[in-house]
Structures are given as structure tokens and as C-alpha cells.
Design a protein around this motif. Structure first.
Motif, PDB file in Angstrom:
ATOM      1  N   GLN A 133       0.847  -1.182   0.000  1.00 37.17           N
ATOM      2  CA  GLN A 133       0.000   0.000   0.000  1.00 37.17           C
ATOM      3  C   GLN A 133       0.892   1.245   0.000  1.00 37.17           C
ATOM      4  O   GLN A 133       1.629   1.491   0.951  1.00 37.17           O
ATOM      5  CB  GLN A 133      -0.893   0.012   1.251  1.00 37.17           C
ATOM      6  N   PRO A 134       0.864   2.007  -1.074  1.00 40.21           N
ATOM      7  CA  PRO A 134       1.724   3.192  -1.122  1.00 40.21           C
ATOM      8  C   PRO A 134       1.279   4.248  -0.118  1.00 40.21           C
ATOM      9  O   PRO A 134       0.087   4.442   0.114  1.00 40.21           O
ATOM     10  CB  PRO A 134       1.544   3.703  -2.561  1.00 40.21           C
ATOM     11  N   ARG A 135       2.268   4.883   0.481  1.00 39.57           N
ATOM     12  CA  ARG A 135       1.981   5.965   1.409  1.00 39.57           C
ATOM     13  C   ARG A 135       2.009   7.298   0.660  1.00 39.57           C
ATOM     14  O   ARG A 135       2.923   7.548  -0.130  1.00 39.57           O
ATOM     15  CB  ARG A 135       3.034   5.991   2.519  1.00 39.57           C
ATOM     16  N   PRO A 136       1.022   8.116   0.889  1.00 35.72           N
ATOM     17  CA  PRO A 136       1.042   9.417   0.210  1.00 35.72           C
ATOM     18  C   PRO A 136       2.223  10.251   0.675  1.00 35.72           C
ATOM     19  O   PRO A 136       2.452  10.414   1.877  1.00 35.72           O
ATOM     20  CB  PRO A 136      -0.293  10.062   0.630  1.00 35.72           C
ATOM     21  N   ALA A 137       2.996  10.740  -0.279  1.00 44.64           N
ATOM     22  CA  ALA A 137       4.177  11.533   0.058  1.00 44.64           C
ATOM     23  C   ALA A 137       3.778  12.968   0.367  1.00 44.64           C
ATOM     24  O   ALA A 137       2.941  13.557  -0.311  1.00 44.64           O
ATOM     25  CB  ALA A 137       5.169  11.514  -1.104  1.00 44.64           C
ATOM     26  N   ALA A 138       4.384  13.489   1.415  1.00 47.80           N
ATOM     27  CA  ALA A 138       4.119  14.879   1.772  1.00 47.80           C
ATOM     28  C   ALA A 138       4.765  15.796   0.744  1.00 47.80           C
ATOM     29  O   ALA A 138       5.895  15.551   0.309  1.00 47.80           O
ATOM     30  CB  ALA A 138       4.682  15.173   3.162  1.00 47.80           C
ATOM     31  N   PRO A 139       4.076  16.825   0.319  1.00 55.82           N
ATOM     32  CA  PRO A 139       4.664  17.732  -0.664  1.00 55.82           C
ATOM     33  C   PRO A 139       5.886  18.434  -0.087  1.00 55.82           C
ATOM     34  O   PRO A 139       5.885  18.839   1.086  1.00 55.82           O
ATOM     35  CB  PRO A 139       3.535  18.735  -0.947  1.00 55.82           C
ATOM     36  N   PRO A 140       6.964  18.550  -0.853  1.00 55.87           N
ATOM     37  CA  PRO A 140       8.162  19.206  -0.333  1.00 55.87           C
ATOM     38  C   PRO A 140       7.907  20.691  -0.092  1.00 55.87           C
ATOM     39  O   PRO A 140       7.130  21.334  -0.795  1.00 55.87           O
ATOM     40  CB  PRO A 140       9.189  19.003  -1.457  1.00 55.87           C
ATOM     41  N   ALA A 141       8.562  21.203   0.936  1.00 54.26           N
ATOM     42  CA  ALA A 141       8.453  22.632   1.222  1.00 54.26           C
ATOM     43  C   ALA A 141       9.120  23.423   0.107  1.00 54.26           C
ATOM     44  O   ALA A 141      10.121  22.984  -0.461  1.00 54.26           O
ATOM     45  CB  ALA A 141       9.108  22.941   2.565  1.00 54.26           C
ATOM     46  N   PRO A 142       8.577  24.575  -0.242  1.00 51.50           N
ATOM     47  CA  PRO A 142       9.135  25.336  -1.364  1.00 51.50           C
ATOM     48  C   PRO A 142      10.516  25.900  -1.042  1.00 51.50           C
ATOM     49  O   PRO A 142      10.782  26.355   0.073  1.00 51.50           O
ATOM     50  CB  PRO A 142       8.116  26.472  -1.563  1.00 51.50           C
ATOM     51  N   LEU A 143      11.399  25.839  -2.031  1.00 53.37           N
ATOM     52  CA  LEU A 143      12.723  26.438  -1.910  1.00 53.37           C
ATOM     53  C   LEU A 143      12.597  27.941  -2.101  1.00 53.37           C
ATOM     54  O   LEU A 143      11.853  28.412  -2.964  1.00 53.37           O
ATOM     55  CB  LEU A 143      13.657  25.847  -2.968  1.00 53.37           C
ATOM     56  N   LEU A 144      13.285  28.704  -1.269  1.00 60.47           N
ATOM     57  CA  LEU A 144      13.255  30.162  -1.352  1.00 60.47           C
ATOM     58  C   LEU A 144      14.603  30.677  -1.831  1.00 60.47           C
ATOM     59  O   LEU A 144      15.641  30.079  -1.541  1.00 60.47           O
ATOM     60  CB  LEU A 144      12.937  30.768   0.018  1.00 60.47           C
ATOM     61  N   ASN A 145      14.589  31.766  -2.561  1.00 55.77           N
ATOM     62  CA  ASN A 145      15.852  32.362  -2.983  1.00 55.77           C
ATOM     63  C   ASN A 145      15.734  33.874  -2.951  1.00 55.77           C
ATOM     64  O   ASN A 145      14.636  34.442  -2.917  1.00 55.77           O
ATOM     65  CB  ASN A 145      16.267  31.888  -4.377  1.00 55.77           C
ATOM     66  N   ALA A 146      16.884  34.527  -2.953  1.00 56.04           N
ATOM     67  CA  ALA A 146      16.926  35.990  -2.931  1.00 56.04           C
ATOM     68  C   ALA A 146      18.143  36.469  -3.690  1.00 56.04           C
ATOM     69  O   ALA A 146      19.217  35.865  -3.620  1.00 56.04           O
ATOM     70  CB  ALA A 146      16.967  36.511  -1.491  1.00 56.04           C
ATOM     71  N   SER A 147      17.972  37.545  -4.444  1.00 54.00           N
ATOM     72  CA  SER A 147      19.076  38.246  -5.098  1.00 54.00           C
ATOM     73  C   SER A 147      19.274  39.557  -4.355  1.00 54.00           C
ATOM     74  O   SER A 147      18.369  40.395  -4.318  1.00 54.00           O
ATOM     75  CB  SER A 147      18.761  38.516  -6.573  1.00 54.00           C
ATOM     76  N   LEU A 148      20.442  39.716  -3.760  1.00 56.64           N
ATOM     77  CA  LEU A 148      20.714  40.917  -2.973  1.00 56.64           C
ATOM     78  C   LEU A 148      21.359  41.953  -3.896  1.00 56.64           C
ATOM     79  O   LEU A 148      22.535  41.846  -4.270  1.00 56.64           O
ATOM     80  CB  LEU A 148      21.622  40.599  -1.787  1.00 56.64           C
ATOM     81  N   MET A 149      20.563  42.953  -4.266  1.00 54.06           N
ATOM     82  CA  MET A 149      20.997  43.963  -5.226  1.00 54.06           C
ATOM     83  C   MET A 149      21.741  45.099  -4.517  1.00 54.06           C
ATOM     84  O   MET A 149      21.441  45.435  -3.368  1.00 54.06           O
ATOM     85  CB  MET A 149      19.790  44.520  -5.980  1.00 54.06           C
ATOM     86  N   PRO A 150      22.713  45.712  -5.192  1.00 52.52           N
ATOM     87  CA  PRO A 150      23.466  46.812  -4.570  1.00 52.52           C
ATOM     88  C   PRO A 150      22.576  48.015  -4.302  1.00 52.52           C
ATOM     89  O   PRO A 150      21.774  48.413  -5.142  1.00 52.52           O
ATOM     90  CB  PRO A 150      24.552  47.124  -5.610  1.00 52.52           C
ATOM     91  N   GLN A 151      22.702  48.597  -3.121  1.00 53.73           N
ATOM     92  CA  GLN A 151      21.901  49.759  -2.754  1.00 53.73           C
ATOM     93  C   GLN A 151      22.348  51.013  -3.484  1.00 53.73           C
ATOM     94  O   GLN A 151      21.582  51.970  -3.612  1.00 53.73           O
ATOM     95  CB  GLN A 151      21.977  49.985  -1.240  1.00 53.73           C
ATOM     96  N   ALA A 152      23.595  50.999  -3.999  1.00 56.48           N
ATOM     97  CA  ALA A 152      24.087  52.132  -4.771  1.00 56.48           C
ATOM     98  C   ALA A 152      23.602  52.094  -6.209  1.00 56.48           C
ATOM     99  O   ALA A 152      23.883  53.006  -6.991  1.00 56.48           O
ATOM    100  CB  ALA A 152      25.616  52.169  -4.730  1.00 56.48           C
ATOM    101  N   GLY A 153      22.877  51.041  -6.577  1.00 52.36           N
ATOM    102  CA  GLY A 153      22.395  50.901  -7.948  1.00 52.36           C
ATOM    103  C   GLY A 153      23.285  49.989  -8.761  1.00 52.36           C
ATOM    104  O   GLY A 153      24.497  49.940  -8.561  1.00 52.36           O
ATOM    105  N   GLY A 154      22.692  49.259  -9.674  1.00 53.23           N
ATOM    106  CA  GLY A 154      23.441  48.332 -10.520  1.00 53.23           C
ATOM    107  C   GLY A 154      22.549  47.206 -10.971  1.00 53.23           C
ATOM    108  O   GLY A 154      21.618  46.822 -10.246  1.00 53.23           O
ATOM    109  N   PRO A 155      22.831  46.631 -12.158  1.00 49.05           N
ATOM    110  CA  PRO A 155      21.949  45.596 -12.704  1.00 49.05           C
ATOM    111  C   PRO A 155      22.209  44.204 -12.157  1.00 49.05           C
ATOM    112  O   PRO A 155      21.374  43.315 -12.310  1.00 49.05           O
ATOM    113  CB  PRO A 155      22.249  45.653 -14.203  1.00 49.05           C
ATOM    114  N   GLN A 156      23.361  43.959 -11.542  1.00 44.36           N
ATOM    115  CA  GLN A 156      23.734  42.617 -11.104  1.00 44.36           C
ATOM    116  C   GLN A 156      23.738  42.527  -9.585  1.00 44.36           C
ATOM    117  O   GLN A 156      24.123  43.472  -8.891  1.00 44.36           O
ATOM    118  CB  GLN A 156      25.122  42.236 -11.647  1.00 44.36           C
TER     119      GLN A 156
END
Length: 247
Positions: free
Chosen positions: A124-147
Motif C-alpha cells: 500500500q503506497p503511502r502518500p508523500a508529503a509535498p516538499p516545502a518550497p525552496l526560497l531564494n533571494a538576489s541581494l541587489m546593490p543599494q548604490a544601484g546596478g543591474p547585477q
């Protein structure tokens, strides 16, 4: 935070290898360890799956036109051996492959005969719990810039934050970069230092894990050696900032 256990050496190495931030010598050592240690190889594969969405943040770069020609010249097939030597090598390879295939077929047939005499087993297969979502962040320069100056990914299953600095080493030897988590209450929590040009795996123990959520902010301040002199938060200017979001 400093009293909490960090990732093991193997977990940190696997994460850094998956991110591609190791030096050539470190990468060779990691790949040799993968070849002899299946558990470590599986750890690397798991981190690659978790961090794969970060590849969407990197712009594609076309390889040089002469790259493939250089690769072809380095292939063993282009060594200056004779046709006879190549033929003998192929013959040995296919002979070994055929013998291995015959042995595998015989073993498979024997397994089938044994299994046919056993009563069927209903699983009898056990229902798998859905994985928690992966979070990410891009830390942009406060002085301005595209990268971004820093990128971060949080794995809720492992409760670990992987932070990579894109700042060239040696840019500002008189200061350090301190990472801060700013949850919904707006009060900064120090996560430690991030060395320029390197990545770091940071465990997020309770109650910090409850604060690392979608919408929480990450910030990096420029501080004197040893970190912020203000126990309430950054004492230096904020260099980069970004919010955690679902991938």
C-alpha cells in the motif's frame, strides 16, 4: 547562532560543489570522493536538484568557436596508436560486455524462477508529503546596478541557507560583510560573515526557521573587522538587500 551545529563537512562540500564555487583542486578532490563514496555523490546530486533554479539567474554565455576543436584534440580516441591496437582494445571491450550481459541474463532468469514461486505481496503506497518550497533571494546593490552582489537559497527541508558572495576578493580588505535576516517584525538578526568571492552554508535552527519565510528580507552591511558594533543591528552602511521569494 554560534552555538548551534553547522552542516557537516561533507554536506558543506557537497553544497559548494553543486554551486560550482570550488577551486580546480577542490573540485577534483570532491569528484574523486564522489567516485568512491556513493553517499557523498547522492548528497551532491540532492543539492544540485535544490539549487538548479538558481541557474535561471545566470545569463547564458556562448563558448569560444575553437573550444570544441580543442576538446576533440584532447580525446583519447585521437591518440597516435595504430589501427590494430584500437581494434584489439575494442574487441576486449565488447567481449567483456558480452560476458557481463550473459551473466546478468542468467542471474535475472534465476530470480524470476524464485519469485514466481512466492505469493504476491500487496504494497500500500503511502502518500508523500509535498516538499516545502525552496526560497531564494538576489541581494541587489543599494548604490544601484543591474547585477546582484550576493545570491542566497534557503532549503526548508534541511533548514539551511546557502549564501554566495559575487564580490571580487580583495575589494575592501579593511572591512567585512555581515549578513542579516530581517523578518516581518523588522528587527535585524545577524547570520554571520560572508567572505567575498565564496559561499557559506548557514544552518537555521529554531526559532530562526520560523522567520525565514517568503517576504523576509536579507541584507549585507559593511562592518569593521569582527562585525557590527551595534548589538541591535548593523553599525555600517547596507551594501545589498533582497527579499526571499519562491522559486
Amino acid at each position: 547562532m554560534s552555538e548551534e551545529p553547522e552542516l557537516t563537512e561533507a554536506e558543506a562540500l557537497a553544497a559548494e560543489h553543486a554551486l560550482g564555487v570550488l577551486s580546480a583542486a577542490e573540485r577534483a578532490e570532491a569528484e574523486a570522493r564522489m567516485a568512491r563514496d556513493p553517499v557523498f555523490a547522492a548528497e551532491v546530486a540532492a543539492w544540485r536538484i535544490r539549487l538548479a533554479p538558481l541557474l535561471d539567474m545566470v545569463a547564458a554565455v556562448a563558448p569560444p568557436a575553437a573550444l570544441w576543436a580543442r576538446i576533440e584534440r584532447r580525446l583519447p580516441a585521437n591518440d597516435n596508436d595504430t589501427d590494430r591496437e584500437r581494434a584489439v582494445r575494442r574487441l576486449r571491450f565488447w567481449r567483456g560486455t558480452a560476458m557481463g550481459a550473459m551473466g546478468l541474463a542468467a542471474a535475472s532468469l534465476a530470480a524470476v524462477v524464485v519469485l514466481m514461486g512466492r505469493p504476491p505481496v500487496v504494497v500500500q503506497p503511502r502518500p508523500a508529503a509535498p516538499p516545502a518550497p525552496l526560497l531564494n533571494a538576489s541581494l541587489m546593490p543599494q548604490a544601484g546596478g543591474p547585477q546582484p552582489l550576493f545570491v542566497a537559497a534557503y532549503d526548508p527541508d534541511r533548514q539551511a541557507l546557502i549564501v554566495t558572495s559575487l564580490v571580487p576578493p580583495g575589494t575592501d580588505p579593511l572591512h567585512v560583510h555581515q549578513l542579516w535576516l530581517i523578518p516581518q517584525d523588522g528587527k535585524p538578526r545577524s547570520l554571520g560573515m560572508v567572505e567575498p568571492g565564496k559561499s557559506r552554508a548557514m544552518p537555521m535552527p529554531k526559532p530562526m526557521t520560523d522567520m525565514v519565510e517568503e517576504g523576509a528580507e536579507l541584507a549585507v552591511s559593511v562592518e569593521p573587522p569582527g562585525g557590527s558594533t551595534d548589538p541591535q543591528g548593523p553599525s555600517g552602511p547596507i551594501a545589498a538587500k533582497g527579499k526571499l521569494g519562491r522559486i
